[in-house]
Scaffold this motif. Structure first.
Motif, PDB file in Angstrom:
ATOM      1  N   GLU A  94       0.851  -1.175   0.000  1.00 40.70           N
ATOM      2  CA  GLU A  94       0.000   0.000   0.000  1.00 40.70           C
ATOM      3  C   GLU A  94       0.891   1.231   0.000  1.00 40.70           C
ATOM      4  OE1 GLU A  94      -0.067  -2.332   2.388  1.00 40.70           O
ATOM      5  OE2 GLU A  94      -2.052  -3.224   2.393  1.00 40.70           O
ATOM      6  N   PRO A  95       0.429   2.328  -0.595  1.00 44.33           N
ATOM      7  CA  PRO A  95       1.253   3.550  -0.617  1.00 44.33           C
ATOM      8  C   PRO A  95       1.598   4.071   0.777  1.00 44.33           C
ATOM      9  CG  PRO A  95      -0.639   3.767  -2.086  1.00 44.33           C
ATOM     10  CD  PRO A  95      -0.822   2.489  -1.320  1.00 44.33           C
ATOM     11  N   THR A  96       0.778   3.745   1.782  1.00 44.64           N
ATOM     12  CA  THR A  96       1.011   4.255   3.129  1.00 44.64           C
ATOM     13  C   THR A  96       1.982   3.392   3.938  1.00 44.64           C
ATOM     14  OG1 THR A  96      -0.936   3.028   3.879  1.00 44.64           O
ATOM     15  CG2 THR A  96      -1.243   5.360   3.279  1.00 44.64           C
ATOM     16  N   ARG A  97       2.358   2.228   3.422  1.00 45.56           N
ATOM     17  CA  ARG A  97       3.297   1.350   4.131  1.00 45.56           C
ATOM     18  C   ARG A  97       4.718   1.863   3.929  1.00 45.56           C
ATOM     19  NH1 ARG A  97       0.488  -1.863   7.713  1.00 45.56           N
ATOM     20  NH2 ARG A  97      -1.167  -2.951   6.656  1.00 45.56           N
ATOM     21  N   PRO A  98       5.612   1.512   4.848  1.00 44.19           N
ATOM     22  CA  PRO A  98       7.006   1.969   4.727  1.00 44.19           C
ATOM     23  C   PRO A  98       7.656   1.473   3.435  1.00 44.19           C
ATOM     24  CG  PRO A  98       6.618   0.895   6.847  1.00 44.19           C
ATOM     25  CD  PRO A  98       5.387   0.701   6.028  1.00 44.19           C
ATOM     26  N   GLN A  99       8.554   2.280   2.905  1.00 38.83           N
ATOM     27  CA  GLN A  99       9.347   1.877   1.741  1.00 38.83           C
ATOM     28  C   GLN A  99      10.159   0.642   2.106  1.00 38.83           C
ATOM     29  OE1 GLN A  99       9.661   3.299  -1.374  1.00 38.83           O
ATOM     30  NE2 GLN A  99       8.110   4.834  -0.944  1.00 38.83           N
ATOM     31  N   ILE A 100      10.522  -0.137   1.109  1.00 41.12           N
ATOM     32  CA  ILE A 100      11.356  -1.302   1.364  1.00 41.12           C
ATOM     33  C   ILE A 100      12.819  -0.945   1.128  1.00 41.12           C
ATOM     34  CG2 ILE A 100       9.537  -2.919   0.718  1.00 41.12           C
ATOM     35  CD1 ILE A 100      11.268  -3.333  -1.922  1.00 41.12           C
ATOM     36  N   ASP A 101      13.692  -1.719   1.736  1.00 46.32           N
ATOM     37  CA  ASP A 101      15.124  -1.595   1.489  1.00 46.32           C
ATOM     38  C   ASP A 101      15.442  -2.484   0.293  1.00 46.32           C
ATOM     39  OD1 ASP A 101      17.877  -1.527   1.451  1.00 46.32           O
ATOM     40  OD2 ASP A 101      18.118  -2.241   3.519  1.00 46.32           O
ATOM     41  N   LYS A 102      15.876  -1.896  -0.796  1.00 45.86           N
ATOM     42  CA  LYS A 102      16.127  -2.642  -2.033  1.00 45.86           C
ATOM     43  C   LYS A 102      17.513  -3.284  -2.077  1.00 45.86           C
ATOM     44  CE  LYS A 102      12.961   0.256  -4.654  1.00 45.86           C
ATOM     45  NZ  LYS A 102      12.757   1.124  -5.805  1.00 45.86           N
ATOM     46  N   ASN A 103      18.316  -3.038  -1.055  1.00 48.32           N
ATOM     47  CA  ASN A 103      19.666  -3.614  -1.021  1.00 48.32           C
ATOM     48  C   ASN A 103      19.594  -5.135  -0.976  1.00 48.32           C
ATOM     49  OD1 ASN A 103      21.199  -1.242  -1.080  1.00 48.32           O
ATOM     50  ND2 ASN A 103      20.777  -0.897   1.090  1.00 48.32           N
ATOM     51  N   GLY A 104      20.416  -5.767  -1.791  1.00 48.30           N
ATOM     52  CA  GLY A 104      20.506  -7.216  -1.799  1.00 48.30           C
ATOM     53  C   GLY A 104      19.636  -7.883  -2.840  1.00 48.30           C
ATOM     54  N   PHE A 105      18.830  -7.093  -3.566  1.00 44.24           N
ATOM     55  CA  PHE A 105      17.966  -7.655  -4.602  1.00 44.24           C
ATOM     56  C   PHE A 105      18.473  -7.228  -5.976  1.00 44.24           C
ATOM     57  CE2 PHE A 105      15.323  -7.230  -0.805  1.00 44.24           C
ATOM     58  CZ  PHE A 105      14.981  -8.554  -0.639  1.00 44.24           C
ATOM     59  N   LEU A 106      18.307  -8.111  -6.964  1.00 43.38           N
ATOM     60  CA  LEU A 106      18.790  -7.809  -8.309  1.00 43.38           C
ATOM     61  C   LEU A 106      17.996  -6.671  -8.927  1.00 43.38           C
ATOM     62  CD1 LEU A 106      19.342 -11.434  -9.649  1.00 43.38           C
ATOM     63  CD2 LEU A 106      21.091  -9.754  -9.040  1.00 43.38           C
ATOM     64  N   GLN A 107      16.706  -6.908  -9.156  1.00 44.08           N
ATOM     65  CA  GLN A 107      15.809  -5.892  -9.683  1.00 44.08           C
ATOM     66  C   GLN A 107      14.560  -5.892  -8.821  1.00 44.08           C
ATOM     67  OE1 GLN A 107      15.294  -5.702 -14.059  1.00 44.08           O
ATOM     68  NE2 GLN A 107      16.632  -7.493 -14.105  1.00 44.08           N
ATOM     69  N   VAL A 108      13.906  -4.735  -8.746  1.00 45.06           N
ATOM     70  CA  VAL A 108      12.700  -4.612  -7.933  1.00 45.06           C
ATOM     71  C   VAL A 108      11.606  -3.989  -8.776  1.00 45.06           C
ATOM     72  CG1 VAL A 108      11.661  -3.591  -5.878  1.00 45.06           C
ATOM     73  CG2 VAL A 108      14.053  -4.355  -5.817  1.00 45.06           C
TER      74      VAL A 108
END
Length: 186
Positions: free
Chosen positions: A36-50
């Motif tokens: 949901e737009p109101t949920r915290p952003q995710i940490d994209k570190n460690g993933f190839l593509q998001v």
């Protein structure tokens, strides 16, 4: 878990579990982030593509603050998810939503069904085997009805997609996950 019909690894998790995957399996997973737009952003570190899809879980909307504009899942969201999946074809996929139970498992189940459909499995084989594969990945799965319908309608005729959704969601374990203590025969 490696899924033969997808020719890739597929996993589902809750948002809180993402850091474990990003650390433990660094640069292994391509991530489909459903939130949901109101949920915290995710940490994209460690993933190839998001790939991020922003829409609410239609189950539980009565608990939302009525002043918040909610975003329903749409065919456009599904098309973007399939485009992402196709762009990383054969590479590991990790799908998450807030709890890793509803939206993410619906997408995982749809991907499994699509893979089996493309491999020429019969309807009976798909209906019996696809939920078992999903449950092997995420035992607590409660696939979101609307997300699954939209995802299956992307590659099946509407009537066929509706029939699949009904049969898939009446799998005894998926049904029991949604309605604890009940069975589809009740």
């Amino acid at each position: 878990m490696f899924i033969d019909c997808l020719q890739c690894h597929l996993a589902v998790c809750a948002q809180k579990d993402l850091p474990n995957y990003g650390t433990r399996d660094r640069d292994f997973w391509n991530l489909i982030s459903i939130r949901e737009p109101t949920r915290p952003q995710i940490d994209k570190n460690g993933f190839l593509q998001v790939h991020t899809s922003l829409f609410h879980d239609v189950a539980g909307l009565e608990q939302l603050d009525p002043t918040i504009r909610f975003i329903l899942p749409s065919a456009g969201h599904i098309r973007e998810i399939y485009n992402f999946v196709d762009s990383v074809s054969g590479e590991p996929l990790l799908i998450h939503c807030w709890e890793g139970r509803s939206r993410s498992t619906a997408i995982a189940l749809a991907l499994i069904v699509r893979g089996m459909h493309m491999d020429g499995f019969t309807t009976d084989e798909i209906i019996s085997e696809a939920p078992e594969l999903l449950l092997a990945i995420r035992r607590i799965a409660v696939p979101n009805h609307l997300v699954l319908t939209l995802a299956l309608e992307h590659f099946l005729e509407k009537e066929t997609a509706d029939s699949y959704v009904t049969q898939l969601l009446h799998h005894p374990v998926l049904f029991s996950n949604r309605y604890p203590g009940a069975s589809p025969a009740d």
